[in-house]
Write a protein that holds these residues in place. Structure first.
Motif, PDB file in Angstrom:
ATOM      1  N   ASP A 117       0.865  -1.182   0.000  1.00  0.00           N
ATOM      2  CA  ASP A 117       0.000   0.000   0.000  1.00  0.00           C
ATOM      3  C   ASP A 117       0.898   1.227   0.000  1.00  0.00           C
ATOM      4  O   ASP A 117       1.550   1.541   0.996  1.00  0.00           O
ATOM      5  CB  ASP A 117      -0.899  -0.015   1.234  1.00  0.00           C
ATOM      6  CG  ASP A 117      -1.870   1.161   1.289  1.00  0.00           C
ATOM      7  OD1 ASP A 117      -1.724   2.097   0.472  1.00  0.00           O
ATOM      8  OD2 ASP A 117      -2.764   1.161   2.153  1.00  0.00           O
ATOM      9  N   ALA A 118       0.927   1.920  -1.127  1.00  0.00           N
ATOM     10  CA  ALA A 118       1.806   3.081  -1.259  1.00  0.00           C
ATOM     11  C   ALA A 118       1.460   4.186  -0.281  1.00  0.00           C
ATOM     12  O   ALA A 118       2.310   5.010   0.061  1.00  0.00           O
ATOM     13  CB  ALA A 118       1.750   3.609  -2.690  1.00  0.00           C
ATOM     14  N   PRO A 122       5.309   3.534   6.993  1.00  0.00           N
ATOM     15  CA  PRO A 122       6.324   2.481   6.940  1.00  0.00           C
ATOM     16  C   PRO A 122       6.000   1.333   7.891  1.00  0.00           C
ATOM     17  O   PRO A 122       5.533   1.550   9.014  1.00  0.00           O
ATOM     18  CB  PRO A 122       7.603   3.204   7.375  1.00  0.00           C
ATOM     19  CG  PRO A 122       7.357   4.637   7.053  1.00  0.00           C
ATOM     20  CD  PRO A 122       5.890   4.861   7.273  1.00  0.00           C
ATOM     21  N   VAL A 123       6.228   0.115   7.438  1.00  0.00           N
ATOM     22  CA  VAL A 123       6.046  -1.046   8.298  1.00  0.00           C
ATOM     23  C   VAL A 123       6.988  -0.935   9.495  1.00  0.00           C
ATOM     24  O   VAL A 123       8.151  -0.546   9.351  1.00  0.00           O
ATOM     25  CB  VAL A 123       6.331  -2.339   7.516  1.00  0.00           C
ATOM     26  CG1 VAL A 123       6.375  -3.543   8.447  1.00  0.00           C
ATOM     27  CG2 VAL A 123       5.296  -2.528   6.418  1.00  0.00           C
ATOM     28  N   ALA A 124       6.475  -1.284  10.667  1.00  0.00           N
ATOM     29  CA  ALA A 124       7.302  -1.292  11.876  1.00  0.00           C
ATOM     30  C   ALA A 124       7.653  -2.733  12.238  1.00  0.00           C
ATOM     31  O   ALA A 124       6.766  -3.590  12.309  1.00  0.00           O
ATOM     32  CB  ALA A 124       6.566  -0.624  13.036  1.00  0.00           C
ATOM     33  N   ILE A 125       8.920  -2.986  12.442  1.00  0.00           N
ATOM     34  CA  ILE A 125       9.372  -4.288  12.939  1.00  0.00           C
ATOM     35  C   ILE A 125       9.664  -4.121  14.421  1.00  0.00           C
ATOM     36  O   ILE A 125      10.549  -3.349  14.815  1.00  0.00           O
ATOM     37  CB  ILE A 125      10.622  -4.772  12.190  1.00  0.00           C
ATOM     38  CG1 ILE A 125      10.320  -4.967  10.705  1.00  0.00           C
ATOM     39  CG2 ILE A 125      11.137  -6.074  12.804  1.00  0.00           C
ATOM     40  CD1 ILE A 125      11.546  -5.323   9.873  1.00  0.00           C
ATOM     41  N   ALA A 150      14.160  -7.010   7.079  1.00  0.00           N
ATOM     42  CA  ALA A 150      13.834  -5.647   6.658  1.00  0.00           C
ATOM     43  C   ALA A 150      13.877  -5.521   5.144  1.00  0.00           C
ATOM     44  O   ALA A 150      12.964  -4.955   4.518  1.00  0.00           O
ATOM     45  CB  ALA A 150      14.804  -4.659   7.296  1.00  0.00           C
ATOM     46  N   GLY A 151      14.918  -6.048   4.532  1.00  0.00           N
ATOM     47  CA  GLY A 151      15.061  -5.924   3.084  1.00  0.00           C
ATOM     48  C   GLY A 151      13.946  -6.623   2.318  1.00  0.00           C
ATOM     49  O   GLY A 151      13.473  -6.111   1.296  1.00  0.00           O
ATOM     50  N   THR A 152      13.514  -7.774   2.796  1.00  0.00           N
ATOM     51  CA  THR A 152      12.460  -8.518   2.106  1.00  0.00           C
ATOM     52  C   THR A 152      11.120  -7.803   2.223  1.00  0.00           C
ATOM     53  O   THR A 152      10.344  -7.739   1.259  1.00  0.00           O
ATOM     54  CB  THR A 152      12.363  -9.944   2.677  1.00  0.00           C
ATOM     55  OG1 THR A 152      13.644 -10.571   2.627  1.00  0.00           O
ATOM     56  CG2 THR A 152      11.377 -10.781   1.874  1.00  0.00           C
ATOM     57  N   ILE A 153      10.828  -7.268   3.394  1.00  0.00           N
ATOM     58  CA  ILE A 153       9.590  -6.507   3.565  1.00  0.00           C
ATOM     59  C   ILE A 153       9.644  -5.213   2.755  1.00  0.00           C
ATOM     60  O   ILE A 153       8.652  -4.809   2.124  1.00  0.00           O
ATOM     61  CB  ILE A 153       9.333  -6.220   5.060  1.00  0.00           C
ATOM     62  CG1 ILE A 153       8.995  -7.525   5.793  1.00  0.00           C
ATOM     63  CG2 ILE A 153       8.199  -5.204   5.242  1.00  0.00           C
ATOM     64  CD1 ILE A 153       8.824  -7.371   7.289  1.00  0.00           C
ATOM     65  N   MET A 157       6.949  -3.694   0.156  1.00  0.00           N
ATOM     66  CA  MET A 157       6.243  -2.442   0.450  1.00  0.00           C
ATOM     67  C   MET A 157       6.806  -1.236  -0.303  1.00  0.00           C
ATOM     68  O   MET A 157       6.175  -0.187  -0.372  1.00  0.00           O
ATOM     69  CB  MET A 157       6.292  -2.158   1.952  1.00  0.00           C
ATOM     70  CG  MET A 157       5.420  -3.078   2.773  1.00  0.00           C
ATOM     71  SD  MET A 157       3.686  -2.854   2.346  1.00  0.00           S
ATOM     72  CE  MET A 157       2.894  -3.895   3.558  1.00  0.00           C
ATOM     73  N   ARG A 158       8.037  -1.358  -0.800  1.00  0.00           N
ATOM     74  CA  ARG A 158       8.691  -0.299  -1.568  1.00  0.00           C
ATOM     75  C   ARG A 158       8.926   0.963  -0.754  1.00  0.00           C
ATOM     76  O   ARG A 158       8.838   2.080  -1.272  1.00  0.00           O
ATOM     77  CB  ARG A 158       7.894   0.018  -2.837  1.00  0.00           C
ATOM     78  CG  ARG A 158       7.671  -1.213  -3.681  1.00  0.00           C
ATOM     79  CD  ARG A 158       7.168  -0.915  -5.051  1.00  0.00           C
ATOM     80  NE  ARG A 158       7.026  -2.147  -5.804  1.00  0.00           N
ATOM     81  CZ  ARG A 158       7.119  -2.237  -7.124  1.00  0.00           C
ATOM     82  NH1 ARG A 158       7.399  -1.169  -7.840  1.00  0.00           N
ATOM     83  NH2 ARG A 158       6.960  -3.391  -7.737  1.00  0.00           N
TER      84      ARG A 158
END
Length: 224
Positions: A117-118, A122-125, A150-153, A157-158
């Motif tokens: 979803d642009a 940002p996704v939080a880990i 992190a890199g894979t997510i 998510m871009r």
């Protein structure tokens, strides 16, 4: 010796002061003049949420837990995700990292469940110790796993992820110095300073009462 009357008055005064302190703590939030952007983070443990009320209580954004480790989806995520959107709140998803499961499997579980979803935050880990997982890898191993996660997510998510690192993990592993991502730190009532860099989000009160959420809620602010 004190008389019973005087002792009772002292006990009553202490009880009242304790109630007053609790009331203050459960309604406290940082000044909106200093921190104009404020919000909440939630999970299924918060029960059914009335997002209209949460928004009216001053929450500009919200984060919801989506996945835990590689095998658990938060059962309230989809309801919360759509509820935030329906009231016009900015929304973000949280992945709770497990020290006991491979990072690649965790990333795949998150990416399968949470749509790209642009417009999302940002996704939080979340990187915290779980009493159910006693694995404590070497620092280099943990950093390598977190970079892979992190890199894979991020590829899905871009956009770069946000790292929510607990004080205990940071003290043991110095994660913030190893991963150049924005940080989300925690500390009730006092702005935290335990990470290697300044935080972008601060969980400022994990006991705040918020209209629309039953029980204590996590209240967060963005850095000005």
């Amino acid at each position: 010796m004190w008389g019973l009357g005087r002792f009772a008055l002292i006990v009553a005064a202490l009880a009242l002061s304790g109630v007053a302190a609790w009331q203050y703590a459960t309604h406290w939030r940082p000044s909106t003049e200093r921190y104009p952007v404020q919000g909440v983070d939630v999970s299924a443990s918060d029960g059914a949420i009335e997002w209209n009320n949460v928004s009216a209580a001053g929450a500009d954004f919200a984060y919801a837990v989506a996945t835990r480790g590689a095998r658990e989806r938060d059962p309230a995520f989809e309801t919360n995700w759509h509820g935030m959107e329906a009231v016009g709140m900015r929304r973000g998803a949280v992945h709770l990292y497990s020290f006991c499961q491979p990072a690649r499997e965790q990333a795949n579980a998150f990416n399968t469940f949470v749509p790209a979803d642009a417009d999302a935050l940002p996704v939080a880990i979340d990187i915290s110790y779980d009493p159910g997982c006693t694995t404590r890898p070497e620092r280099d191993t943990l950093v390598s796993e977190l970079k892979l996660l992190a890199g894979t997510i991020e590829a899905h998510m871009r956009k770069p992820v946000l790292l929510r690192i607990s004080r205990a993990v940071e003290m043991d592993y110095d994660i913030s110095a190893a991963l150049p991502r924005n940080l989300w730190a925690s500390g009730n009532f006092i702005a935290p300073s335990y990470a290697a860099r300044p935080w972008r989000l601060w969980r400022a009160n994990d006991m705040r009462r918020v209209d629309g959420i039953d029980g204590p809620a996590n209240w967060d602010v963005a850095a000005p």
